[in-house]
Design an enzyme around this catalytic site. Structure first.
Site, short mmCIF file in Angstrom:
data_model
loop_
_atom_site.label_atom_id
_atom_site.label_comp_id
_atom_site.label_asym_id
_atom_site.label_seq_id
_atom_site.Cartn_x
_atom_site.Cartn_y
_atom_site.Cartn_z
N LYS A 6 0.86 -1.18 0.00
CA LYS A 6 0.00 0.00 0.00
C LYS A 6 0.89 1.22 0.00
CE LYS A 6 -4.51 0.85 0.37
NZ LYS A 6 -5.63 0.07 -0.17
N GLY A 53 -25.27 2.09 2.77
CA GLY A 53 -24.39 2.65 1.73
C GLY A 53 -24.72 2.04 0.39
N VAL A 54 -25.38 2.83 -0.47
CA VAL A 54 -25.74 2.30 -1.78
C VAL A 54 -24.97 3.04 -2.87
CG1 VAL A 54 -27.94 1.25 -1.21
CG2 VAL A 54 -27.87 3.70 -1.67
N GLY A 55 -23.65 3.09 -2.70
CA GLY A 55 -22.76 3.69 -3.69
C GLY A 55 -22.43 2.67 -4.76
N HIS A 56 -21.18 2.69 -5.22
CA HIS A 56 -20.78 1.81 -6.32
C HIS A 56 -21.08 0.34 -6.03
CE1 HIS A 56 -18.40 5.37 -7.43
NE2 HIS A 56 -18.64 4.93 -8.65
N VAL A 57 -20.62 -0.14 -4.88
CA VAL A 57 -20.81 -1.57 -4.57
C VAL A 57 -22.24 -1.82 -4.08
CG1 VAL A 57 -20.02 -3.51 -3.17
CG2 VAL A 57 -18.37 -1.81 -3.95
P1 NAD Z 1 -18.79 4.59 -2.64
O1 NAD Z 1 -18.13 5.81 -2.12
O2 NAD Z 1 -19.18 4.52 -4.07
O3 NAD Z 1 -20.13 4.30 -1.79
C1 NAD Z 1 -20.20 4.47 -0.42
C2 NAD Z 1 -21.60 4.99 -0.12
O4 NAD Z 1 -21.75 5.06 1.30
C3 NAD Z 1 -21.85 6.39 -0.66
O5 NAD Z 1 -23.06 6.42 -1.39
C4 NAD Z 1 -21.92 7.27 0.59
O6 NAD Z 1 -22.80 8.35 0.46
C5 NAD Z 1 -22.41 6.27 1.62
N1 NAD Z 1 -22.09 6.64 3.00
C6 NAD Z 1 -21.00 7.27 3.49
N2 NAD Z 1 -21.10 7.42 4.82
C7 NAD Z 1 -22.28 6.87 5.18
C8 NAD Z 1 -22.95 6.70 6.42
N3 NAD Z 1 -22.44 7.17 7.56
N4 NAD Z 1 -24.15 6.08 6.42
C9 NAD Z 1 -24.69 5.62 5.27
N5 NAD Z 1 -24.11 5.75 4.07
C10 NAD Z 1 -22.93 6.38 4.02
O7 NAD Z 1 -17.83 3.38 -2.23
P2 NAD Z 1 -17.86 1.91 -2.82
O8 NAD Z 1 -16.87 1.79 -3.89
O9 NAD Z 1 -19.28 1.49 -3.07
O10 NAD Z 1 -17.29 1.09 -1.57
C11 NAD Z 1 -18.11 0.83 -0.45
C12 NAD Z 1 -17.25 0.19 0.64
O11 NAD Z 1 -16.71 -1.04 0.17
C13 NAD Z 1 -16.06 1.04 1.08
O12 NAD Z 1 -15.86 0.84 2.45
C14 NAD Z 1 -14.91 0.46 0.28
O13 NAD Z 1 -13.68 0.64 0.95
C15 NAD Z 1 -15.29 -1.02 0.26
N6 NAD Z 1 -14.73 -1.74 -0.89
C16 NAD Z 1 -15.01 -1.33 -2.15
C17 NAD Z 1 -14.50 -2.04 -3.24
C18 NAD Z 1 -14.83 -1.65 -4.66
O14 NAD Z 1 -14.61 -2.46 -5.57
N7 NAD Z 1 -15.35 -0.46 -4.91
C19 NAD Z 1 -13.70 -3.17 -3.01
C20 NAD Z 1 -13.44 -3.58 -1.71
C21 NAD Z 1 -13.96 -2.84 -0.65
#
Ligand code: NAD
Length: 365
Positions: free
Chosen positions: A94, A191-195
């Protein structure tokens, strides 16, 4: 990962770096400084037994250097375990760049950083992480080939990550209820972001009753409308009568306060470091009979996807590899039951066994 690494406890004025490095046996830590570009970065290579150390670069306004060092040591070690348990031929690494990602970025800074990455000759391969965008990585890539996850290559890892979380959740359902069907199960996705959004899609298709929560109201509304999921405001999510809690936003949401409120049977989500303190909260979950699918096992789809760039797979192949998270998760539950240890500990043991076994093979011609 059975204890949370804390460089501040091991760091003394006399031994500020090598001492914390020795706690979890980090191979190499590289400090990068360049006055002209303002670059201050640390690259940590935890373990290269299985292959080159892969892990993203994070840009963060750390309070001080010790905080940055602690973070990079902890994160790089986590990558070793994630790669090992996923069956990848990768080690853990990292990098952190100390600075404000809104004001301190420049082409020269990232290209200078790229030169430092290049100087490691492939021992460390970088990618995007918090505070870094594709353009930044393109600058890094101008100075080194040891970059993955670039635009137009393996693509957005989130769908693959979500798929891994989904199959890991199914494995937990199988363990808990004897069937991996999620039909009619009540699942809360935080959390309904990317994942999270992709996970909601898989869950809806599987016939689950999905509750969603997010601080981004626009995204929340969009996902609710698209998949017919029910919105839950704020931390009321922790009091819901549900079967599965899926943290997909932040880490450390399984803590002293929430653990007494959660009424679920399973915790399975994408967020990294879901247990605030692994040793404490992993044990409490075991005692309470809440089945925890270890985060670094079931969220490894993204790493599997990025690895495809190195070995030349396509995303279809990454999905196929990610399917195996189902069996790995079941195996972890089996070990946890047999040894009566928390699931995170069983996962750590499995990862350590693979590193030891492959390490021995590598010693022979
Ligand atoms: P993202 O930023 O697209 O989505 C995160 C979502 O969580 C956002 O919509 C944000 O508004 C919401 N959020 C933030 N704080 C919050 C809270 N207190 N309460 C409710 N919602 C809240 O991120 P992502 O890429 O979807 O990743 C989500 C998690 O998974 C992260 O912790 C990331 O480290 C982990 N992760 C992601 C990947 C990947 O492929 N993207 C891989 C491994 C782990």
């Amino acid at each position: 990962m059975s204890e949370v690494i804390n460089a501040s406890q091991t760091n003394t004025l006399e031994n500020p770096v090598l001492n914390p490095m020795s706690v979890y046996d980090h191979e190499q830590v590289v400090f990068c400084q360049d006055k002209a570009t303002g670059l201050k970065a640390i690259i940590a290579v935890h373990d290269t037994t299985l292959g080159p150390a892969l892990g993203g670069t994070r840009m963060w306004n750390y309070v001080n250097e010790l905080e940055a060092l602690t973070d990079v040591l902890r994160l790089s070690r986590g990558m070793t375990y994630k790669a090992a348990i996923s069956g990848l031929n990768l080690g853990g690494g990292k990098a952190v760049i100390i600075g404000d990602s809104k004001t301190d970025k420049s082409e020269a800074l990232f290209r200078r950083f790229g030169k430092f990455v290049d100087s490691l000759g492939g021992k460390y391969i970088t990618a995007e992480d918090v505070g870094i965008n594709p353009r930044d990585m393109q600058y890094v890539n101008m100075e080194t080939d040891f970059v993955t996850g670039l635009p137009g290559k393996s693509g957005d890892p989130s769908p693959v990550t979500a798929y891994g979380v989904f199959v890991g959740m199914k494995a937990a359902a199988k363990e808990r209820w004897g069937s991996d069907s999620l039909e009619g199960k009540k699942v809360a996705v935080q959390g309904v972001g990317h994942v999270g959004e992709h996970l909601v899609k898989y869950l809806t298709e599987a016939g689950a009753k999905v509750y969603i929560n997010d601080i981004n109201q626009e995204q929340l509304k969009k996902v609710a409308q698209e998949y017919g999921a029910e919105v839950v405001e704020g931390d009321a999510l922790y009091d819901l009568d549900i079967d599965i809690y899926a943290p997909c936003a932040l880490g450390a949401t399984v803590n002293d306060e929430t653990i007494s409120r959660l009424k679920c049977s399973i915790i399975a989500g994408a967020a990294n470091n879901q247990l605030k303190d692994e040793t404490v909260h992993g044990k409490i979950l075991l005692e309470k009979g809440i089945l925890y699918a270890p985060d670094f096992v079931i969220n490894a789809g993204g790493l599997i996807n990025v690895n495809s760039e190195i070995v030349g797979y396509d995303q279809k192949e990454s999905f196929a590899m990610t399917e195996n998270i189902y069996n790995t998760t079941l195996n972890i539950f089996k070990i946890s039951k047999e040894k009566n240890i928390p699931t995170y500990q069983a996962a750590n043991q499995l990862a350590e066994e693979r590193i030891a076994a492959i390490g021995k093979i590598n010693q022979k011609w």
